[in-house]
Structures are given as structure tokens and as C-alpha cells.
Write a protein that holds these residues in place. Structure first.
Motif, mmCIF file in Angstrom:
data_model
loop_
_atom_site.group_PDB
_atom_site.id
_atom_site.type_symbol
_atom_site.label_atom_id
_atom_site.label_comp_id
_atom_site.label_asym_id
_atom_site.label_seq_id
_atom_site.Cartn_x
_atom_site.Cartn_y
_atom_site.Cartn_z
ATOM 1 N N GLN A 186 10.912 -5.596 -11.782
ATOM 2 C CA GLN A 186 11.678 -6.744 -11.312
ATOM 3 C C GLN A 186 10.757 -7.808 -10.707
ATOM 4 O O GLN A 186 10.916 -9.003 -10.959
ATOM 5 C CB GLN A 186 12.703 -6.290 -10.270
ATOM 6 N N GLN A 187 9.765 -7.368 -9.924
ATOM 7 C CA GLN A 187 8.887 -8.306 -9.227
ATOM 8 C C GLN A 187 7.954 -9.043 -10.182
ATOM 9 O O GLN A 187 7.646 -10.220 -9.968
ATOM 10 C CB GLN A 187 8.055 -7.559 -8.174
ATOM 11 N N VAL A 188 7.484 -8.354 -11.228
ATOM 12 C CA VAL A 188 6.542 -8.990 -12.160
ATOM 13 C C VAL A 188 7.235 -9.523 -13.404
ATOM 14 O O VAL A 188 6.583 -10.058 -14.304
ATOM 15 C CB VAL A 188 5.418 -8.013 -12.562
ATOM 16 N N ASN A 189 8.562 -9.354 -13.464
ATOM 17 C CA ASN A 189 9.358 -9.866 -14.578
ATOM 18 C C ASN A 189 8.883 -9.308 -15.924
ATOM 19 O O ASN A 189 8.634 -10.041 -16.874
ATOM 20 C CB ASN A 189 9.317 -11.399 -14.608
ATOM 21 N N GLN A 190 8.752 -7.971 -15.947
ATOM 22 C CA GLN A 190 8.371 -7.268 -17.169
ATOM 23 C C GLN A 190 9.355 -6.133 -17.419
ATOM 24 O O GLN A 190 9.957 -5.613 -16.472
ATOM 25 C CB GLN A 190 6.957 -6.694 -17.048
ATOM 26 N N PRO A 191 9.531 -5.711 -18.675
ATOM 27 C CA PRO A 191 10.427 -4.578 -18.965
ATOM 28 C C PRO A 191 9.917 -3.306 -18.289
ATOM 29 O O PRO A 191 8.705 -3.071 -18.227
ATOM 30 C CB PRO A 191 10.365 -4.449 -20.488
ATOM 31 N N ALA A 192 10.833 -2.500 -17.791
ATOM 32 C CA ALA A 192 10.452 -1.267 -17.097
ATOM 33 C C ALA A 192 9.643 -0.345 -17.998
ATOM 34 O O ALA A 192 8.710 0.326 -17.544
ATOM 35 C CB ALA A 192 11.697 -0.555 -16.577
ATOM 36 N N SER A 193 9.998 -0.305 -19.287
ATOM 37 C CA SER A 193 9.270 0.574 -20.217
ATOM 38 C C SER A 193 7.813 0.143 -20.340
ATOM 39 O O SER A 193 6.897 0.976 -20.353
ATOM 40 C CB SER A 193 9.943 0.560 -21.593
ATOM 41 N N ASP A 222 5.482 13.523 -7.571
ATOM 42 C CA ASP A 222 6.162 13.626 -8.854
ATOM 43 C C ASP A 222 7.447 12.818 -8.840
ATOM 44 O O ASP A 222 8.267 12.938 -7.923
ATOM 45 C CB ASP A 222 6.475 15.096 -9.174
ATOM 46 N N GLN A 223 7.608 11.965 -9.859
ATOM 47 C CA GLN A 223 8.773 11.087 -9.977
ATOM 48 C C GLN A 223 8.873 10.092 -8.825
ATOM 49 O O GLN A 223 9.935 9.528 -8.574
ATOM 50 C CB GLN A 223 10.076 11.928 -10.036
ATOM 51 N N GLY A 224 7.758 9.885 -8.105
ATOM 52 C CA GLY A 224 7.778 8.996 -6.944
ATOM 53 C C GLY A 224 7.218 7.620 -7.244
ATOM 54 O O GLY A 224 7.008 7.238 -8.403
ATOM 55 N N ASP A 225 6.953 6.882 -6.182
ATOM 56 C CA ASP A 225 6.450 5.520 -6.316
ATOM 57 C C ASP A 225 4.996 5.516 -6.779
ATOM 58 O O ASP A 225 4.291 6.527 -6.701
ATOM 59 C CB ASP A 225 6.557 4.794 -4.980
ATOM 60 N N TYR A 226 4.560 4.333 -7.211
ATOM 61 C CA TYR A 226 3.195 4.152 -7.672
ATOM 62 C C TYR A 226 2.436 3.285 -6.680
ATOM 63 O O TYR A 226 2.962 2.298 -6.162
ATOM 64 C CB TYR A 226 3.179 3.492 -9.051
ATOM 65 N N ALA A 227 1.195 3.651 -6.407
ATOM 66 C CA ALA A 227 0.370 2.917 -5.450
ATOM 67 C C ALA A 227 -1.063 2.835 -5.971
ATOM 68 O O ALA A 227 -1.493 3.636 -6.800
ATOM 69 C CB ALA A 227 0.391 3.611 -4.085
ATOM 70 N N LEU A 228 -1.795 1.855 -5.463
ATOM 71 C CA LEU A 228 -3.200 1.734 -5.835
ATOM 72 C C LEU A 228 -4.021 2.854 -5.205
ATOM 73 O O LEU A 228 -3.724 3.316 -4.104
ATOM 74 C CB LEU A 228 -3.774 0.392 -5.364
ATOM 75 N N PRO A 233 0.799 -1.234 0.000
ATOM 76 C CA PRO A 233 0.000 0.000 0.000
ATOM 77 C C PRO A 233 0.826 1.275 0.000
ATOM 78 O O PRO A 233 0.333 2.333 -0.400
ATOM 79 C CB PRO A 233 -0.837 -0.119 1.284
ATOM 80 N N GLY A 234 2.082 1.191 0.433
ATOM 81 C CA GLY A 234 2.942 2.372 0.428
ATOM 82 C C GLY A 234 3.473 2.723 -0.946
ATOM 83 O O GLY A 234 4.024 3.807 -1.149
ATOM 84 N N GLY A 235 3.322 1.794 -1.895
ATOM 85 C CA GLY A 235 3.774 2.053 -3.256
ATOM 86 C C GLY A 235 5.137 1.453 -3.560
ATOM 87 O O GLY A 235 5.906 1.111 -2.651
ATOM 88 N N LEU A 236 5.439 1.349 -4.856
ATOM 89 C CA LEU A 236 6.705 0.801 -5.325
ATOM 90 C C LEU A 236 7.183 1.607 -6.531
ATOM 91 O O LEU A 236 6.378 2.210 -7.254
ATOM 92 C CB LEU A 236 6.552 -0.667 -5.737
ATOM 93 N N SER A 237 8.471 1.577 -6.747
ATOM 94 C CA SER A 237 9.042 2.256 -7.906
ATOM 95 C C SER A 237 8.828 1.413 -9.160
ATOM 96 O O SER A 237 8.555 0.213 -9.081
ATOM 97 C CB SER A 237 10.540 2.492 -7.701
ATOM 98 N N VAL A 238 8.971 2.058 -10.316
ATOM 99 C CA VAL A 238 8.819 1.346 -11.584
ATOM 100 C C VAL A 238 9.814 0.197 -11.679
ATOM 101 O O VAL A 238 9.467 -0.914 -12.086
ATOM 102 C CB VAL A 238 8.996 2.311 -12.775
ATOM 103 N N SER A 239 11.051 0.456 -11.296
ATOM 104 C CA SER A 239 12.085 -0.576 -11.417
ATOM 105 C C SER A 239 11.791 -1.771 -10.515
ATOM 106 O O SER A 239 11.985 -2.927 -10.906
ATOM 107 C CB SER A 239 13.457 0.011 -11.085
ATOM 108 N N THR A 240 11.297 -1.497 -9.318
ATOM 109 C CA THR A 240 10.968 -2.588 -8.398
ATOM 110 C C THR A 240 9.789 -3.398 -8.919
ATOM 111 O O THR A 240 9.799 -4.632 -8.880
ATOM 112 C CB THR A 240 10.638 -2.044 -7.000
ATOM 113 N N ILE A 241 8.785 -2.701 -9.424
ATOM 114 C CA ILE A 241 7.622 -3.394 -9.986
ATOM 115 C C ILE A 241 8.058 -4.271 -11.156
ATOM 116 O O ILE A 241 7.667 -5.436 -11.258
ATOM 117 C CB ILE A 241 6.557 -2.384 -10.441
#
Length: 264
Positions: free
Chosen positions: A28-35, A55-61, A18-26
Motif C-alpha cells: 500500500q505504501q509503495v503502491n505496488q501489487p502485494a504479489s 514466520d508469517q510475520g513482518d519484514y524488516a531490514l 525498523p520494527g518491520g511492516l507487513s506485505v500488505s502495508t508495504i
């Protein structure tokens, strides 16, 4: 992997953070390209399911998905069917009562009642909507024991003997042989028992809720192991059985329980 699968894998991951994750972490976790993850996140933002923390921060639901789930549960009528029975069992036992329903191959916690008002108690927070780990939980073991060993092992093999989402305690079965022994004992006893299994220091007992000769859900009582002794569980067993029977009767008139649906 389809676009829908990619989107859902990201949503399921963010639901656990719930606190959110960065694009790179997401990525890596879902095994998809960052783009690709970045494009999916932007689309989910547009649809209102995801927000960027800053801005430029993590993403959360956002709360949109949670609101949909709460609204769905409310409209199905589970509270009308089961909540008064759960509340009464919580009052009698003085412990945490949880109801899970069978949905396909999954057992999902959907309703809860807390009987302990003070002192030492088991109160894990909001678990509604959580898929139950079958091998290590009392509810899961109760459901598995209601079927043949072959079917039980098939379901466990799909989910895994070890809970991938959280560490289990020393009481959890470590081998298939041990699990089969637990299921045999559950059938003999009439209810499942887990101690230091799903969570260290906690104990639980559970029974399947039957309707039309088959399990449609599971009902459990959980609390600190120091209180939920074998003797206390034996005392509570008749109350648990009565509540499970009442829910089974009431559920026959509800469309909420997926287990009541006849196979196509």
C-alpha cells in the motif's frame, strides 16, 4: 517503474520502520501489487538485506545496509576531516553540532557532536544519513541562502515546501514569499536561524561551509529554544563561522565532500 526502483522504494520505506511492516502495508505504501512486493522481499532476503521478523510475520531490514553505510562513511575520512572541529564547537557552545554535506540536490547529515552533557538538551538520536528538509531547517535555509532565489526555489519545488516525512512547527515558512523573506534575512545576518520550525521547542543556527567560492556543506548548532536565544546565537556566530572556515580549508584535501567535485 523498473525492478531496481521497486526494490529501492521498499528498502527506503523499511529504513523508516525498523520494527518491520507487513506485505500488505508495504504494498500500500509503495503502491505496488502485494504479489510483486512479496517476490521482491524474498529476493532481498536471499541477498541478506531483509529478514522476516518471525514466520508469517513482518519484514524488516537487516544490519547489512547500515553496515555498508557506516563502512563507507568511515573510509571517506569525514571523521578525520571534521570531527575534531565539531567536537571543539560542541564544547564551546554546549549544544548539538551537526554537519551536512551537499550531494547533488540533497543536503545529508553525516556527522554530529553533542556538547550538552546533562539537563535540557536537544538530542534527536541518529540522524546520520538523513536527507535534510531544506525549507524548514537552519542548515537547509543556510544552503538555500548561498544561491540565487531562482535556484533556491527550484530546489524547494523538487523537495516540497512542507516536509513530507514529519510535521514541522509553527516557525516553518508556510509560503514561498515567507521563505524568500527568510533567505533575504539570512543573507543580511550572515547565518540562518530557525526557531520552532524543524522541531517544536528547538532552535538552530547554521552557516554554509565554503570551498573554492561555493558551498560544499552546512554546519549547524541546535538546542532548546529557551537557551538558543537571538542573543546567544549572536555570541556563537563567530565560533560557528570559524569552524565552518576550518572545515572548508580541511575539506579541500578530501574526496569526501561531493560538492567539491567539478561538474562534467
Amino acid at each position: 517503474m523498473s525492478t531496481l526502483e521497486k526494490s529501492l522504494s521498499i528498502i527506503e520505506l523499511l529504513a523508516e520502520k525498523p520494527g518491520g511492516l507487513s506485505v500488505s502495508t508495504i504494498a500500500q505504501q509503495v503502491n505496488q501489487p502485494a504479489s510483486g512486493v512479496h517476490r521482491t522481499l524474498n529476493e532481498l532476503i536471499r541477498l541478506g538485506y531483509v529478514r522476516q521478523v518471525q514466520d508469517q510475520g513482518d519484514y524488516a531490514l537487516t544490519m547489512k545496509l547500515a553496515a555498508l553505510g557506516v563502512g563507507f562513511l568511515g573510509r571517506t575520512g569525514v571523521g578525520d576531516v571534521a570531527q575534531p572541529i565539531l567536537d571543539r564547537l560542541a564544547q564551546v557552545s554546549g549544544e548539538l553540532i551537526r554537519l551536512s554535506v551537499i550531494d547533488g540536490d540533497d543536503l545529508i547529515w553525516v556527522a554530529v557532536a553533542q556538547g550538552a552533557t546533562s539537563g535540557l538538551r536537544y538530542d534527536p538520536g541518529q540522524e546520520q544519513g538523513v536527507v535534510v528538509h531544506l525549507a524548514s531547517s537552519s542548515g537547509g535555509q543556510a544552503w538555500l541562502a548561498s544561491m540565487s532565489d531562482e535556484e533556491a526555489l527550484e530546489r524547494v519545488s523538487r523537495q516540497g515546501l512542507v516536509n513530507p516525512g514529519k510535521p514541522t512547527g509553527p516557525g516553518a515558512p508556510a509560503t514561498i514569499t515567507e521563505l524568500l523573506g527568510i533567505l533575504a534575512e539570512t543573507r543580511r545576518r550572515g547565518y540562518a536561524v530557525s526557531v520552532n520550525s524543524y522541531i517544536v521547542g528547538m532552535a538552530a543556527m547554521a552557516m554554509p561551509v565554503m570551498s573554492g567560492g561555493r558551498a560544499i556543506s552546512c554546519l549547524s548548532i541546535a538546542g532548546p529554544a529557551v537557551r538558543m536565544t537571538p542573543e546567544r546565537m549572536a555570541e556563537l556566530a563567530p565560533h560557528l563561522a570559524r569552524a565552518a572556515e576550518e572545515i572548508g580549508i580541511a575539506a579541500s584535501g578530501s574526496r569526501y565532500f561531493p560538492g567539491l567535485r567539478k561538474p562534467d
